[in-house]
Structures are given as structure tokens and as C-alpha cells.
Scaffold this active site. Structure first.
Site, short mmCIF file in Angstrom:
data_model
loop_
_atom_site.label_atom_id
_atom_site.label_comp_id
_atom_site.label_asym_id
_atom_site.label_seq_id
_atom_site.Cartn_x
_atom_site.Cartn_y
_atom_site.Cartn_z
N GLU A 106 -1.71 -2.63 -4.00
CA GLU A 106 -1.56 -1.30 -4.59
C GLU A 106 -2.87 -0.53 -4.52
O GLU A 106 -3.91 -1.02 -4.99
CB GLU A 106 -1.15 -1.40 -6.06
CG GLU A 106 0.22 -2.00 -6.29
CD GLU A 106 0.56 -2.10 -7.77
OE1 GLU A 106 1.73 -2.33 -8.08
OE2 GLU A 106 -0.35 -1.94 -8.62
N CYS A 107 -2.84 0.65 -3.95
CA CYS A 107 -3.95 1.61 -3.98
C CYS A 107 -5.27 0.95 -3.55
O CYS A 107 -5.48 0.72 -2.38
CB CYS A 107 -4.04 2.24 -5.37
SG CYS A 107 -4.95 3.80 -5.40
N GLY A 108 -6.16 0.64 -4.48
CA GLY A 108 -7.42 0.02 -4.12
C GLY A 108 -7.23 -1.28 -3.36
O GLY A 108 -8.01 -1.62 -2.48
N MET B 193 -6.55 -0.29 0.13
CA MET B 193 -7.76 0.21 0.76
C MET B 193 -8.61 -0.94 1.32
O MET B 193 -9.12 -0.88 2.44
CB MET B 193 -8.56 1.04 -0.24
CG MET B 193 -7.88 2.33 -0.65
SD MET B 193 -8.57 3.05 -2.19
CE MET B 193 -10.25 3.42 -1.66
N SER C 27 0.62 0.00 -0.41
CA SER C 27 0.89 1.41 -0.68
C SER C 27 -0.08 1.93 -1.73
O SER C 27 -0.69 1.15 -2.48
CB SER C 27 2.33 1.57 -1.19
OG SER C 27 2.61 2.92 -1.53
#
Length: 450
Positions: free
Chosen positions: A334-336, A339, A428
Site C-alpha cells: 500500500e502506498c509507501g 513505492m 496500489s
């Protein structure tokens, strides 16, 4: 048996963001915790950072309340459980009192919890009365506690503010501008691009909370003892029995990243994994040389951009995670977390740092918000509710397996957050609330037959 628990409770809200809700909520929690009371704090709406301060202040876990994301039944169950054990319940609102659908006022009204309005009065006088009158009477039947004026210059200023109120009973006191730094303009609780700096990152965090609690102790609100707090006593009926969660992850171990780079974890999400039968273990991509033995991995959000060099340097851990992915085992990022899986990240200062290279693509930090708001993810096994909030963009060539959508809308090819999929890896910007669909959650972590 229908058991109603009764406990003093307050919803701490404001006319807008940036008024000082978090400081006041944490100060109240710390003040009463120091006096030996059991305080439970909740955060209204999606937020990972404010709860760090509230947990430090109260000494108890902090959970989310959100009429859309977590749902009314979940809110009722958590509030009733807290009322059964606490001497005071505090709920910090999000944004302004009436902002958005399923707003803070809706929550306060649904559960009959009085609203404490925090107003930054640093640049106003009698106008405070108009703001308080509007907040109190804008919606008929809103439970009301009063107002606390924040960032007040002194006693004379406080007197002007109080004189502007139509109902003197609304006055619960004034707080001065608080700071521990040499620059008196620096906020007591420091901020950065995603919100407050987490309390566990500051060695003087408790000192900051004590300073706020000491200032609050001089106000009418802060001088309330256990008997006086009964003014805010609220009844929390026992909710109906909830459906048990099928143990779809029984016998499986889910490894969850948890350290300074990956710290956006709702306690409720860990609870859902455990209710699904999973054994949950934690690890640190910053410090560990390998994944723990596991069947699936969860990389939550956080601050990979602040720890990019250290994440890149831990090559032993990268090899372990790569082996997990190459074996086709599930990974939800998720997110970080997403990344960190990318090939590289471009930081705010223009430097580019190589990352793990498990998801083809590059991430670039932005000066402004790239996305914000509630989102839902429809999967074959059910619909997950959650949200998005990020200051970066991701350019990936990975296949897009699904897209999120706004509440009540269908996903569109050019809208929402992409859910990338490479083998067992799914990633995501979407932050999921696992309890909104245990079946969909189990599918993310590789449950058979879902």
C-alpha cells in the site's frame, strides 16, 4: 442481555483543519491520564499519525471511527467496548465539523456525543461568538459541550473572546500559543508533508504533551474532575452480536513490515488478519536481513522517501523479498509499500535513489498532494473500503489488475488508483480497511477458495 455503558465522552472538532484539534485532544488525554483516569481516544476518519500522539498521551491503543470506511456497526461496537472500561472517551474529528459526507457532526449526532469546538482565535475578538453560534446552531439537535479558544494572546484577549459569546456557558477556556522551540511560532507538535511528525520520532514527545496538559489544566475544561466530567456522560448501548469472521487464513502466517519507513498500520487491520485465522509477525525492511518465515507479506504505507538510502542499502533483505515474490507468494503493498517496490524514486531535492526493483516503474515526490479522499476497491470476493493520500506519482509499466473508485461509483479506466499485479504481487496507492470485506482481504493474502 442489552447492556448500556455510560461514560463521559467528547468529540473534539473545529470549523476547519489547522485549529489545534490534535493538540487539545492529546492534552486532554494526557491531563486525565496523569490524574489516574482511564482514557480511550479515537480518531475520526482515516489518519495514521495523530493516533501516535493520542496513544502516547492516553497509554491506550487508538482506533478509527468512520461512518463510511469502518461503518456504523463497527463504530458502535468499539465505542461500547471503550465505555465499558474507560473513565473518559475522546474522539478527535477530521477537517471541519460539517465537512464532507458522513461528517464529524453526523458521528456526534448518531451516538449522542457532545461536541467541543476548538477555534484558533489568535487573530480575532468578538467574531468568535459568531463562529460558535454558527457551529452550535447550524444543525438542529447537535449535542454540544462548548468552545475552547486556541492560540490566545493573554487574559485581556481571552476576556474579549468570552464577551463575544451569546451564551457564557459555552466558554471552556483559552489556550496560549504553545511551543517548546526557541522560535515561539513553531508548533508544539511539528509537521511535515503527510501530517504531524509521529510522536515516537521525537525524544521530547512526552515533554511536549505535558506542556500542553499543563496549559489546559489552567482552563475551566482542564479543571474538571471526575464528577464534573459527568456533564458529558453519554450512553453507549451494546451493539447487536456481529457475524463471526470465517478463518480463511487459518494456518497461514502474514508478515507485516513495521518500522520508521513503514508505519501506517491501523490496529483494526491487524485484528482482522488475526480474526481471519492468520498468525501475524512483524519485520523491519530497514534493519532485518531477511523476511521471517511466512506465507504472505503486507507492506503498509509510511515514509520510504525519508529512508530511501537505507532501504536501498539493505541488499540482503531485498534478496529475501525477491525470493518470496519469485516463488509466487502473495504480497500486498500500500502506498509507501508500493513505492519501495519500484525501480527508483526521485526525491524532493531532485536526487534519484535506486529502490528494490520488484515493480517496474519509477516514483517521483511532489510538492503538492497528488490524491486525497475515500476510495473503494471492488474485487471478485468483495468490496474493500479505504482511502488514498499521497504526495508522489508512480509511472509503472506493470499490468493494472483493477482500479479504485469514489464511494458509490464504478471504477473507470482513467480514474481512481491503479492496482498493479505481477504474479502474486499486488500494489496500489490505495489504503484498505480490511474489516470492510474480510473475504477480499483474505484473497489479497492468498487464501484458498476465495
Amino acid at each position: 442481555m442489552d447492556i448500556t455503558a455510560r461514560c463521559p465522552a467528547l468529540v473534539v472538532s473545529a470549523a476547519a483543519s489547522g485549529q489545534g484539534k490534535t493538540t487539545v485532544t492529546a492534552a486532554l488525554a494526557r491531563l486525565h491520564e496523569r490524574q489516574g483516569r482511564r482514557v480511550r481516544v479515537f480518531k475520526c476518519g482515516p489518519d495514521y499519525l495523530d493516533p501516535y500522539w493520542h496513544q502516547l498521551a492516553s497509554g491506550a491503543p487508538v482506533e478509527q471511527l468512520d461512518l463510511w470506511m469502518t461503518g456504523p456497526a463497527d463504530c458502535a461496537a468499539r465505542l461500547h467496548a471503550a465505555a465499558c472500561e474507560a473513565d473518559l472517551i475522546l474522539i478527535e474529528g477530521v477537517m471541519g465539523l460539517f465537512d464532507g459526507e458522513d461528517c464529524v457532526a453526523d458521528l456526534a449526532q448518531r451516538f449522542g456525543i457532545p461536541v467541543l469546538a476548538v477555534v484558533d482565535a489568535g487573530a480575532m475578538g468578538g467574531t468568535l461568538g459568531a463562529i460558535v453560534h454558527g457551529l452550535r446552531h447550524y444543525r438542529e439537535g447537535l449535542p454540544w459541550a462548548g468552545v475552547l479558544a486556541n492560540r490566545v494572546a493573554g487574559e485581556r484577549h481571552a476576556g474579549m473572546l468570552r464577551a463575544g459569546l451569546r451564551d457564557g456557558a459555552d466558554w471552556l477556556g483559552a489556550l496560549p500559543r504553545l511551543s517548546l522551540d526557541e522560535d515561539a511560532r513553531a508548533p508544539l507538535l511539528p509537521e511535515r508533508h503527510l501530517g504531524l511528525v509521529a510522536a515516537n520520532e521525537l525524544p521530547d514527545a512526552l515533554q511536549r504533551l505535558d506542556a500542553a496538559a499543563d496549559a489546559l489544566a489552567a482552563t475551566p475544561l482542564g479543571r474538571m474532575d471526575a464528577q464534573a466530567l459527568q456533564r458529558f456522560a453519554t450512553d453507549f448501548p451494546a451493539p447487536p452480536p456481529r457475524e463471526s469472521v470465517a478463518p480463511l487464513l487459518a494456518g497461514r502466517t502474514v508478515a507485516v513490515a513495521r518500522d520508521a519507513a513503514f508505519c501506517f498500520i491501523y490496529p483494526g487491520n491487524v485484528q482482522t488478519l488475526q480474526q481471519l485465522g492468520a498468525r501475524v509477525v512483524f519485520f523491519s525492511p530497514l534493519h532485518d536481513a531477511a523476511l521471517p518465515a511466512c506465507d504472505a507479506v503486507w507492506l503498509p504505507g509510511g515514509y520510504p522517501e525519508l529512508h530511501a538510502a537505507a532501504l536501498a542499502a539493505n541488499t540482503a533483505f531485498q534478496a529475501s523479498l525477491r525470493a518470496h515474490v519469485q516463488a509466487g507468494r502473495p504480497l500486498w503493498a500500500e502506498c509507501g509499500g508500493m513505492m519501495a517496490l519500484c525501480d527508483a524514486i526521485t526525491l524532493h531535492d531532485g536526487r534519484t535513489v535506486r529502490l528494490w526493483g520488484l515493480l517496474p516503474g519509477r516514483v517521483a515526490m511532489q510538492r503538492r498532494l497528488a490524491a486525497l479522499g475515500p476510495q473503494q476497491l471492488a474485487l471478485a470476493q468483495g468490496c474493500l473500503r479505504g482511502h488514498t493520500f499521497h504526495y508522489s506519482t508512480c509511472d509503472s509499466t506493470a499490468p493494472v489488475d483493477a482500479r479504485t473508485a469514489r464511494p458509490g461509483q464504478d471504477a473507470a479506466p482513467d480514474a481512481g488508483e491503479a492496482v498493479y499485479r505481477v504474479g502474486g504481487l499486488r500494489a496500489s496507492y490505495f489504503h484498505a480497511w480490511f474489516a470492510s470485506s474480510p473475504c477480499a482481504t483474505a484473497a489479497l493474502f492468498g487464501a484458498e477458495g476465495t
